[in-house]
Design a protein around this motif. Sequence first.
Motif, PDB file in Angstrom:
ATOM      1  N   VAL A 199       0.838  -1.198   0.000  1.00  0.00           N
ATOM      2  CA  VAL A 199       0.000   0.000   0.000  1.00  0.00           C
ATOM      3  C   VAL A 199       0.875   1.250   0.000  1.00  0.00           C
ATOM      4  O   VAL A 199       0.623   2.213  -0.727  1.00  0.00           O
ATOM      5  N   TYR A 200       1.952   1.225   0.784  1.00  0.00           N
ATOM      6  CA  TYR A 200       2.804   2.405   0.911  1.00  0.00           C
ATOM      7  C   TYR A 200       3.582   2.687  -0.375  1.00  0.00           C
ATOM      8  O   TYR A 200       3.670   3.835  -0.821  1.00  0.00           O
ATOM      9  N   ILE A 201       4.153   1.642  -0.977  1.00  0.00           N
ATOM     10  CA  ILE A 201       4.985   1.867  -2.159  1.00  0.00           C
ATOM     11  C   ILE A 201       4.162   1.925  -3.443  1.00  0.00           C
ATOM     12  O   ILE A 201       4.708   2.237  -4.503  1.00  0.00           O
ATOM     13  N   HIS A 202       2.870   1.593  -3.358  1.00  0.00           N
ATOM     14  CA  HIS A 202       1.943   1.626  -4.483  1.00  0.00           C
ATOM     15  C   HIS A 202       2.073   0.367  -5.338  1.00  0.00           C
ATOM     16  O   HIS A 202       3.117   0.060  -5.879  1.00  0.00           O
ATOM     17  N   ILE A 203       0.995  -0.365  -5.434  1.00  0.00           N
ATOM     18  CA  ILE A 203       0.975  -1.625  -6.187  1.00  0.00           C
ATOM     19  C   ILE A 203       0.869  -1.312  -7.674  1.00  0.00           C
ATOM     20  O   ILE A 203      -0.128  -0.760  -8.123  1.00  0.00           O
ATOM     21  N   ASN A 204       1.885  -1.656  -8.442  1.00  0.00           N
ATOM     22  CA  ASN A 204       1.824  -1.449  -9.886  1.00  0.00           C
ATOM     23  C   ASN A 204       2.238  -2.698 -10.665  1.00  0.00           C
ATOM     24  O   ASN A 204       2.439  -2.630 -11.870  1.00  0.00           O
ATOM     25  N   ASN A 205       2.365  -3.829  -9.956  1.00  0.00           N
ATOM     26  CA  ASN A 205       2.746  -5.060 -10.646  1.00  0.00           C
ATOM     27  C   ASN A 205       2.296  -6.244  -9.806  1.00  0.00           C
ATOM     28  O   ASN A 205       2.477  -6.250  -8.584  1.00  0.00           O
TER      29      ASN A 205
END
Length: 259
Positions: free
Chosen positions: A38-44
């Motif tokens: 959640v913190y680093i942002h899910i993009n994969n």
Amino acid sequence: MLLVLGIALHQKTTTWRHFYSENTFWVNVLLLCFAINVYIHINNNRQLFGMELASLILLLKLLWGLHLRGLHHIVKVILVAAIVMVIAIVASDVRVANRRAHDYEAVCALYKQSLDGVVFYDVVPEDMFADGTDPCDPIRQNNALAWVSHVLQLQADNSGKPLRLLPKALYPLPANNATYSDAGGNIYAVCQKNTDCQVVLKRSIVLLGIKRPHSDLVLKDESSAIYSDSLVMVFLLEKNPLISNDSVVFQRCKTSTKE
């Protein structure tokens, strides 16, 4: 895993307290992986391997703890759900293939009309990607753009011009420093090459309605640009569901803004 846990709680074969005490390590792994993503942002999807592994282990332990009571009903539910998911995925893949075929034909037609190979086009939006905010992303991904460009350059009537794809929000492409916003909430920063300029994105992270400061994103390297020519570089600052893009600053240069 959550479905089986719900069944176990309903059948009173476990409780929240007992489930956590018996599986403290794996529950903590699952929650920690979730918080980090959640913190680093899910993009994969590959980022979710830790969560998937912890969920699978918890699922197997839950099934074992049911002592086979009512297990045949659970298997039937899982089987039906799997069949429905497979059908939905295949149908979605067919739709996506048809959409990409439409986009390919449209890009090729615009490319033939372009004098320098620059095409302003937004591909058909995807339903299957939670993070599909870049209007051109499905063509840029997996080297598809390079392959299409290579095929088009080989055609005799195209003069070997390289295909460069930009979203419609950037048309016409300015020659000065500017920011643009599109309908999807993305920000495009256009930076002049003949200035000692770097683009700084001011950000904050929003969790449970609370906004907290987040690190600035600094872009000045041409390799980070989605487009570059002899005059300008274009940087894409994608919309993020958890990180707020607050403002764009052009350091050491004059700015202009167009929404």
